[in-house]
Structure formats: C-alpha cells, structure tokens
Design a protein around this motif. Structure first.
Motif, PDB file in Angstrom:
ATOM      1  N   GLN A 121       0.845  -1.183   0.000  1.00  0.00           N
ATOM      2  CA  GLN A 121       0.000   0.000   0.000  1.00  0.00           C
ATOM      3  C   GLN A 121       0.886   1.240   0.000  1.00  0.00           C
ATOM      4  OE1 GLN A 121      -3.050   1.126  -1.003  1.00  0.00           O
ATOM      5  NE2 GLN A 121      -3.998  -0.391   0.361  1.00  0.00           N
ATOM      6  N   GLY A 122       0.381   2.334  -0.529  1.00  0.00           N
ATOM      7  CA  GLY A 122       1.135   3.580  -0.494  1.00  0.00           C
ATOM      8  C   GLY A 122       2.052   3.753  -1.689  1.00  0.00           C
ATOM      9  N   GLN A 123       2.722   4.900  -1.725  1.00  0.00           N
ATOM     10  CA  GLN A 123       3.600   5.273  -2.830  1.00  0.00           C
ATOM     11  C   GLN A 123       4.987   4.660  -2.661  1.00  0.00           C
ATOM     12  OE1 GLN A 123       3.115   7.509  -5.721  1.00  0.00           O
ATOM     13  NE2 GLN A 123       4.981   6.336  -6.138  1.00  0.00           N
ATOM     14  N   GLN A 124       5.436   3.938  -3.666  1.00  0.00           N
ATOM     15  CA  GLN A 124       6.791   3.391  -3.626  1.00  0.00           C
ATOM     16  C   GLN A 124       7.810   4.492  -3.848  1.00  0.00           C
ATOM     17  OE1 GLN A 124       4.918   3.361  -6.236  1.00  0.00           O
ATOM     18  NE2 GLN A 124       6.071   3.324  -8.132  1.00  0.00           N
ATOM     19  N   VAL A 146      -4.293   4.286 -13.011  1.00  0.00           N
ATOM     20  CA  VAL A 146      -4.142   3.361 -11.881  1.00  0.00           C
ATOM     21  C   VAL A 146      -5.487   2.749 -11.495  1.00  0.00           C
ATOM     22  CG1 VAL A 146      -3.429   3.144  -9.478  1.00  0.00           C
ATOM     23  CG2 VAL A 146      -2.072   4.532 -11.053  1.00  0.00           C
ATOM     24  N   LYS A 147      -6.559   3.543 -11.527  1.00  0.00           N
ATOM     25  CA  LYS A 147      -7.887   2.991 -11.241  1.00  0.00           C
ATOM     26  C   LYS A 147      -8.234   1.872 -12.224  1.00  0.00           C
ATOM     27  CE  LYS A 147     -10.119   7.014  -9.071  1.00  0.00           C
ATOM     28  NZ  LYS A 147     -11.147   8.074  -9.240  1.00  0.00           N
ATOM     29  N   ASP A 148      -7.922   2.089 -13.495  1.00  0.00           N
ATOM     30  CA  ASP A 148      -8.188   1.075 -14.507  1.00  0.00           C
ATOM     31  C   ASP A 148      -7.370  -0.185 -14.244  1.00  0.00           C
ATOM     32  OD1 ASP A 148      -9.282   0.069 -16.995  1.00  0.00           O
ATOM     33  OD2 ASP A 148      -7.319   0.447 -17.866  1.00  0.00           O
ATOM     34  N   MET A 149      -6.116  -0.022 -13.837  1.00  0.00           N
ATOM     35  CA  MET A 149      -5.268  -1.173 -13.534  1.00  0.00           C
ATOM     36  C   MET A 149      -5.808  -1.956 -12.337  1.00  0.00           C
ATOM     37  SD  MET A 149      -1.446   0.308 -14.072  1.00  0.00           S
ATOM     38  CE  MET A 149      -0.777   0.540 -15.723  1.00  0.00           C
ATOM     39  N   ILE A 150      -6.303  -1.244 -11.352  1.00  0.00           N
ATOM     40  CA  ILE A 150      -6.897  -1.916 -10.193  1.00  0.00           C
ATOM     41  C   ILE A 150      -8.118  -2.722 -10.628  1.00  0.00           C
ATOM     42  CG2 ILE A 150      -8.117  -1.530  -8.010  1.00  0.00           C
ATOM     43  CD1 ILE A 150      -6.222   0.872  -7.564  1.00  0.00           C
ATOM     44  N   SER A 151      -8.928  -2.157 -11.501  1.00  0.00           N
ATOM     45  CA  SER A 151     -10.129  -2.852 -11.968  1.00  0.00           C
ATOM     46  C   SER A 151      -9.774  -4.108 -12.762  1.00  0.00           C
ATOM     47  CB  SER A 151     -10.998  -1.923 -12.825  1.00  0.00           C
ATOM     48  OG  SER A 151     -10.406  -1.672 -14.084  1.00  0.00           O
ATOM     49  N   GLN A 152      -8.619  -4.095 -13.431  1.00  0.00           N
ATOM     50  CA  GLN A 152      -8.174  -5.260 -14.201  1.00  0.00           C
ATOM     51  C   GLN A 152      -7.516  -6.332 -13.341  1.00  0.00           C
ATOM     52  OE1 GLN A 152      -5.970  -4.493 -17.900  1.00  0.00           O
ATOM     53  NE2 GLN A 152      -6.448  -2.342 -17.628  1.00  0.00           N
ATOM     54  N   GLY A 153      -7.228  -5.989 -12.086  1.00  0.00           N
ATOM     55  CA  GLY A 153      -6.535  -6.921 -11.215  1.00  0.00           C
ATOM     56  C   GLY A 153      -5.033  -6.817 -11.280  1.00  0.00           C
ATOM     57  N   PHE A 175      -3.256  -4.376  -9.982  1.00  0.00           N
ATOM     58  CA  PHE A 175      -2.979  -4.088  -8.578  1.00  0.00           C
ATOM     59  C   PHE A 175      -4.145  -4.605  -7.741  1.00  0.00           C
ATOM     60  CE2 PHE A 175      -0.760  -0.363 -10.666  1.00  0.00           C
ATOM     61  CZ  PHE A 175       0.506  -0.912 -10.545  1.00  0.00           C
ATOM     62  N   ALA A 176      -3.903  -4.809  -6.455  1.00  0.00           N
ATOM     63  CA  ALA A 176      -4.922  -5.356  -5.563  1.00  0.00           C
ATOM     64  C   ALA A 176      -6.146  -4.454  -5.495  1.00  0.00           C
ATOM     65  CB  ALA A 176      -4.337  -5.551  -4.165  1.00  0.00           C
ATOM     66  N   LYS A 177      -7.311  -5.062  -5.292  1.00  0.00           N
ATOM     67  CA  LYS A 177      -8.574  -4.327  -5.271  1.00  0.00           C
ATOM     68  C   LYS A 177      -8.609  -3.268  -4.182  1.00  0.00           C
ATOM     69  CE  LYS A 177     -10.520  -6.642  -8.639  1.00  0.00           C
ATOM     70  NZ  LYS A 177     -10.769  -5.994  -9.953  1.00  0.00           N
ATOM     71  N   ASP A 178      -7.900  -3.499  -3.069  1.00  0.00           N
ATOM     72  CA  ASP A 178      -7.929  -2.542  -1.971  1.00  0.00           C
ATOM     73  C   ASP A 178      -6.797  -1.522  -2.050  1.00  0.00           C
ATOM     74  OD1 ASP A 178      -5.817  -4.215  -1.424  1.00  0.00           O
ATOM     75  OD2 ASP A 178      -6.326  -4.513   0.696  1.00  0.00           O
ATOM     76  N   ARG A 179      -6.090  -1.509  -3.190  1.00  0.00           N
ATOM     77  CA  ARG A 179      -4.964  -0.586  -3.345  1.00  0.00           C
ATOM     78  C   ARG A 179      -5.478   0.822  -3.605  1.00  0.00           C
ATOM     79  NH1 ARG A 179       0.694  -1.522  -4.627  1.00  0.00           N
ATOM     80  NH2 ARG A 179       1.648   0.429  -3.992  1.00  0.00           N
TER      81      ARG A 179
END
Length: 382
Positions: free
Chosen positions: A269-272, A318-325, A327-331
């Motif tokens: 979680q958070g900014q790398q 990033v939202k689109d990437m989360i929706s595709q899986g 990144f984790a759904k809770d990211r």
C-alpha cells in the motif's frame, strides 16, 4: 506495459530541473542533480525494461530535442525496449506484420541519431555503447504473440535485430500462463519448443510476467541462463507480478538474473520510493547473490512533469489497472507508477549514489546497474 507507460511516460516531457554539463562522448552529464556517483561514466548500465520516449513522437515534434537531451543524460549503456504490443490476444498474422513494421520504423529512428543511439546485436555493441557514451537499444517482446504458431518467425525476428523475447504477459497465451492467470498452468508443449528454439537462435529468454509455474518451468527448460528482467521479491510484497524466493534461488543457481522493477508492486500500500527499490535489491542480493540481480524499471527514460493534467491521467490509469486486477482491489489509486524521488533522467546514477551511501561497494553497484545483465546477454549471444 508499453501502452500504459505512454500515459505516464510521455504525458510530461520536461525534465525536473536537471542541468546539463559538458558532454563526454555522446553523453551529457548532470552538473547538478539529486546525487552523483563517480564511477557512473565507466559503468555498464542496462535497464532490462524501459522505453526510448523519442520513438513515440514525430521527428519534428517540439519535444524531440528535450527527449534527446534525456537520452544523453540518462547514463544507460543498454535499454531493453518492447517492440510488440502486449496484453492482447493476437492470434493472427497482424501481430507479426505490425511488429516487423515497428522494428523497421525504430531502426530508422536509431539511424537518424547515431551520435546518441545504436542497435545492439551482440555483446561488442554494448561495449561500444559504453565506450562511446551512447544508449544501446535492445529489442524485445513482452509476450510471444507475434510468433503465432510458427517457430521460424524466431529466426526472422533475430535477423531483424531482436535479441530478447519475454514468453508471456499477464494473460495466458500459446506458450504459457501469465502472472494474472489463476490456473497457473505453466509452459505448454509449444512453449517448451519456443524456449528450445530461442536457445538455438541465441536469443535471451525473459520470464517476466510469468505465472509462478511458468517462471519455474521456464528456468528449467532453458539450456542457457534466463532473465526475469522486471520483477521484485514476493517475500516482501505478495503480488502476482513478483517472484518467490524459491524461484529467485533457482534462477541464480542456473546463472540467471532478476531485475528489480520500479513499479508500485514493491509495496502493499502507499507510494513506492527509492527506499522500496533498495529494500527489494537488498533482499534479492541476499537470496540470489550479487551476481544475479539487476534493474528493470519498466519506465520510460524521460522523467515526468508533474502537472495537473498528468495527475488526472495517472489517477485514471491506476484505477483502470486496479479494476483489471493488475494491482490489488484494496490498493489506493493515489500513487504514481514511478518512485517520485527517482523521477530524473539519470535515475540509475541517483540510485547508485544512494546504494553507495548505504555502504555498498562500487564493484557490487556496477554489477547491479547492468554488468550482470551484460554477462548473461554476452553468454547467450556469443
């Protein structure tokens, strides 16, 4: 992620305050910047997944001079660059035809800038790039879709200049399962034939984006050392795109190299930031040894101008990437794909200075910056 990277890699094309000093060969060095490392001019620096942003704008684009400036500043000897689209089901000849056309186009761009760029076909070209202060472009694919079911296309692409091929992207293809496939079916019979032919043609096998079983079976199937060119340590952040300690050890035992990515996978979680990159580098060195770790940023060479327009594009991406899986759904989507404190053209030198400040010996830093990748490439290419 070449298509995605264009959103964040070419959205802002201005450098963040780096001042050019005198040129050394074809390469200019920052007179001032976040950090300096005295041995950078001698280092064989290889980014195992990056993008030459100049290739994505017309030759007469107003941004082109700035992008050339970034190439002179970056300090890279080798830039591994995806010449084929990925993340799509390309099961017809279009993948083959479009990829060949793109390679020809990019070779033309390299020829237009011989003072800055050269095409890498063998180890001697990397040595020449290092000696002359140029960026050597190494063509790869992120996925074997352009091959279709025709192994002879491997020979065709080699003749055209391709020197590395990644077997899968996130999805399943004819060769094997990608990182986001829950089934984790590993390599197909055809995939094993592809690995065998890649070995025969002296093309480096890259297992980035593979499922755990694909990575393990790919390492074992190859007679030559392989790369996991842009990944990270799953022991530190449990993401499907990262690699287990077991596979990292197997990779190292068979002479391969893992490249640490700069993406948000490095933390849950958070900014790398650079601290996360260093954390993964240090863990990988502990597991694999210093001869088997490198860097594959998965970023364009040019830094990003942090404008309001970029912030909106980044959030949507990033939202689109989360929706595709991806990144984790809770990211949280409130992050950039790049570490903000490495958002400079000479990010390898900046990172090297940070590693040096932590007490890393220069010889180890040079290995991680690219000498390890250069070793494997030279061994495979002959």
């Amino acid at each position: 992620m070449i298509d995605r990277r264009r959103v964040v890699g070419a959205a802002g094309l201005a450098a963040l305050g780096t001042t050019l000093g005198a040129a050394t060969g074809g390469r200019a060095w920052a007179a001032e910047g976040p950090a300096r490392w005295p041995r950078m001019r001698q280092a064989m620096a290889v980014d195992a997944m990056t993008g030459v942003d100049l290739f994505y704008v017309p030759e007469d684009d107003p941004a082109a001079p700035k992008l050339l400036q970034h190439l002179r500043e970056c300090g890279l000897t080798g830039a591994v660059m995806t010449a084929a689209p990925q993340g799509r089901f390309w099961l017809n000849d279009k993948a083959y035809e479009d990829t060949r056309a793109r390679i020809d186009e990019w070779k033309g761009r390299i020829d237009k800038h011989p003072d800055v760029l050269l095409l890498v076909r063998e180890r001697a070209d990397l040595e020449r790039a290092n000696r002359e202060g140029k960026v050597g472009v190494i063509f790869t694919f992120q996925g074997t879709e352009p091959l279709g079911e025709d192994l002879d296309r491997i020979t065709s692409f080699r003749e055209q200049g391709v020197r590395m091929i990644q077997l899968t992207h996130n999805r399943r293809n004819l060769v094997g399962d990608g990182a986001l496939e829950a089934g984790d079916a590993g390599l197909s019979n055809y995939g094993r034939q592809v690995v065998e032919r890649l070995n025969a043609e002296r093309i480096v096998v890259d297992l980035s984006h593979g499922s755990p079983r694909t990575i393990r079976e790919g390492i074992l199937a190859s007679k030559a050392p392989v790369l996991v060119g842009h990944s990270g340590c799953r022991a530190l952040a449990d993401a499907s795109r990262l690699t287990s300690d077991e596979s990292l050890k197997l990779l190292a035992d068979r002479g391969g190299v893992v490249g640490i990515i700069f993406w948000p996978y490095l933390r849950v979680q958070g900014q790398q930031t650079s601290a996360d990159v260093i954390r993964h580098l240090e863990h990988a060195v502990k597991v694999c040894g210093e001869d088997h770790v490198g860097i594959g940023t998965d970023l364009g060479i040019s830094p990003i101008e942090l404008t309001p327009e970029f912030a909106k594009d980044s959030l949507d991406t990033v939202k689109d990437m989360i929706s595709q899986g991806i990144f984790a759904k809770d990211r949280s989507p409130e992050m950039t794909l790049f570490p903000p404190d490495l958002n400079v053209p000479n990010r390898f030198e900046t990172l090297a200075a940070k590693l040096s400040a932590r007490g890393w010996p220069d010889a180890r830093i040079e290995k991680i910056l690219g000498a390890n990748f250069a070793r494997v490439m030279g061994e495979v290419w002959g």
